[in-house]
Design an enzyme around this catalytic site. Structure first.
Site, mmCIF file in Angstrom:
data_model
loop_
_atom_site.group_PDB
_atom_site.id
_atom_site.type_symbol
_atom_site.label_atom_id
_atom_site.label_comp_id
_atom_site.label_asym_id
_atom_site.label_seq_id
_atom_site.Cartn_x
_atom_site.Cartn_y
_atom_site.Cartn_z
ATOM 1 N N LYS A 51 15.624 6.330 -8.277
ATOM 2 C CA LYS A 51 16.528 5.296 -8.606
ATOM 3 C C LYS A 51 16.017 4.337 -9.201
ATOM 4 O O LYS A 51 16.477 3.951 -10.257
ATOM 5 C CB LYS A 51 17.256 4.912 -7.386
ATOM 6 C CG LYS A 51 18.222 6.032 -6.444
ATOM 7 C CD LYS A 51 18.902 5.542 -5.334
ATOM 8 C CE LYS A 51 19.618 6.821 -4.820
ATOM 9 N NZ LYS A 51 20.007 6.359 -3.183
ATOM 10 N N GLN A 95 19.542 2.251 1.605
ATOM 11 C CA GLN A 95 19.212 3.468 1.708
ATOM 12 C C GLN A 95 19.356 4.236 2.876
ATOM 13 O O GLN A 95 18.607 3.711 4.009
ATOM 14 C CB GLN A 95 17.521 3.828 1.120
ATOM 15 C CG GLN A 95 17.263 5.297 1.080
ATOM 16 C CD GLN A 95 18.098 6.141 -0.113
ATOM 17 O OE1 GLN A 95 18.392 5.343 -1.274
ATOM 18 N NE2 GLN A 95 18.566 7.353 0.131
ATOM 19 N N ASP A 118 27.016 1.975 -3.895
ATOM 20 C CA ASP A 118 27.051 3.393 -3.186
ATOM 21 C C ASP A 118 28.376 3.595 -2.912
ATOM 22 O O ASP A 118 28.679 4.827 -2.515
ATOM 23 C CB ASP A 118 26.418 3.209 -1.912
ATOM 24 C CG ASP A 118 25.017 3.901 -2.184
ATOM 25 O OD1 ASP A 118 24.686 4.532 -3.440
ATOM 26 O OD2 ASP A 118 23.756 4.050 -1.325
#
Ligand code: NAD
Length: 302
Positions: A51, A95, A118
């Site tokens: 990422k 994460q 997200d």
């Protein structure tokens, strides 16, 4: 025909890079994404590194914030609140997975949905369900974009989604059955959404019979060879989300990646099909960049 996610993702990255350099020429700052990682799960480390690399390639500023696995839930919550209130951060992700002593739902729920790139907060999911502007989680956004870029209309089609996870199955089903409210590049808003959607899962009876009535099948189950040629009609569109490691002594790393579809035998019957790798995976990463740009641009509108 192959739905080339790698190629489309490359095109989208170039578009984002262009937008950011235009912004910078106007004296605007770059979008900034923070990535919070807890502990040292090797898979998470790899995802985060990918990422960060993707951000660097397009000019999104990325900040990695790493915590020891022993961090308390309260300290992590304070970090989420700090990032929510930091005006220099446009979006951030925590994460997953988190260590067992931290409740993922508590942490995700605390993220300001306007910074939730997200798209996993209950607020964003709820907004998606109600058809309000929202940040959509990366994989469903990538699938929708892939369909749009190939001009594959979902209007009136029977879409069968195999898998009911919060990150793929449920949101993609919701997006495709909705009345369209978004316009995507190269496609009128009216063509995406408006599908008749069936969601299947591990307890579904006679998956084959259901799949045989599908115009579009989206498989996100994590089972190699789940979708076989006898389960699909000629002309079907197949989106394979699965990523499975198969031992392969001949491969350089001792394994290779396969999806959930028996690609070799399904592809000849399909009008369009995604390969694994090179289909949905690259679209997922680029969607995070699009979400970050969305959070930057639409801060006050969503
Ligand atoms: P998950 O792993 O949380 O759950 C799997 C789902 O599939 C469940 O809802 C289960 O009911 C269903 N299922 C399992 N076996 C089945 C069967 N035999 N028949 C019918 N349904 C069955 O789901 P997930 O997190 O969405 O992941 C699914 C797959 O997609 C995994 O392989 C994952 O690695 C992959 N994935 C890929 C990307 C990407 O970017 N390409 C992103 C997310 C997930």
């Amino acid at each position: 025909m192959i739905l080339d996610g790698k190629q489309i993702a490359q095109t989208i990255r170039a578009e984002i890079r262009e937008q950011i350099s235009t912004m910078s020429a106007k004296g605007l700052r770059a979008p900034k994404l923070a990535i919070v990682i807890v502990g040292n799960n090797p898979a998470s480390e790899t995802y985060v590194a990918n990422k960060m690399k993707a951000c660097a390639e397009v000019g999104v500023e990325a900040l990695k914030i790493a915590y020891d696995a022993g961090i308390s839930e309260n300290t992590l919550l304070s970090e989420v609140h700090r990032l929510n209130n930091d005006p220099s951060i446009d979006g951030f992700i925590v994460q997953l997975p988190l260590p067992d002593h931290i409740n993922e739902s508590t942490i995700l729920s605390a993220i300001d949905y306007r910074k939730d790139v997200d798209g996993l907060t209950p607020a964003n999911v709820g907004r998606t369900v109600q058809g309000l502007p929202s940040i959509v989680s990366a994989t469903p956004r990538g699938i929708r974009e892939l369909l749009a870029r190939y001009q594959i209309s979902t209007e009136g089609k029977h879409v069968v989604v195999i898998g009911r996870s919060n990150i793929v199955g449920k949101p993609i089903a919701m997006l495709l059955m909705q009345r369209p409210y978004l316009s995507l590049p190269g496609m009128s808003a009216a063509s995406l959404g408006d599908a008749t959607v069936t969601i299947c899962h591990s307890k579904t009876r006679d998956l084959k019979a259901i799949c045989l009535t599908a115009d579009i099948i989206i498989v996100a189950a994590g089972c190699p060879n789940l979708l076989t040629a006898d389960m699909v009609r000629d002309g079907v569109v197949v989106i394979d989300v699965g990523i499975n490691r198969i031992d392969d002594p001949a491969a350089p790393r001792g394994y290779r990646l396969v999806g959930d579809v028996d690609f070799e035998h399904v592809a000849p019957k399909a009008s369009y099909i995604t390969p694994v790798p090179g289909g949905v995976g690259p679209m997922t990463i680029v969607s995070l960049l699009q979400n970050t740009l969305q959070a930057y641009n639409l801060k006050s509108d969503i």
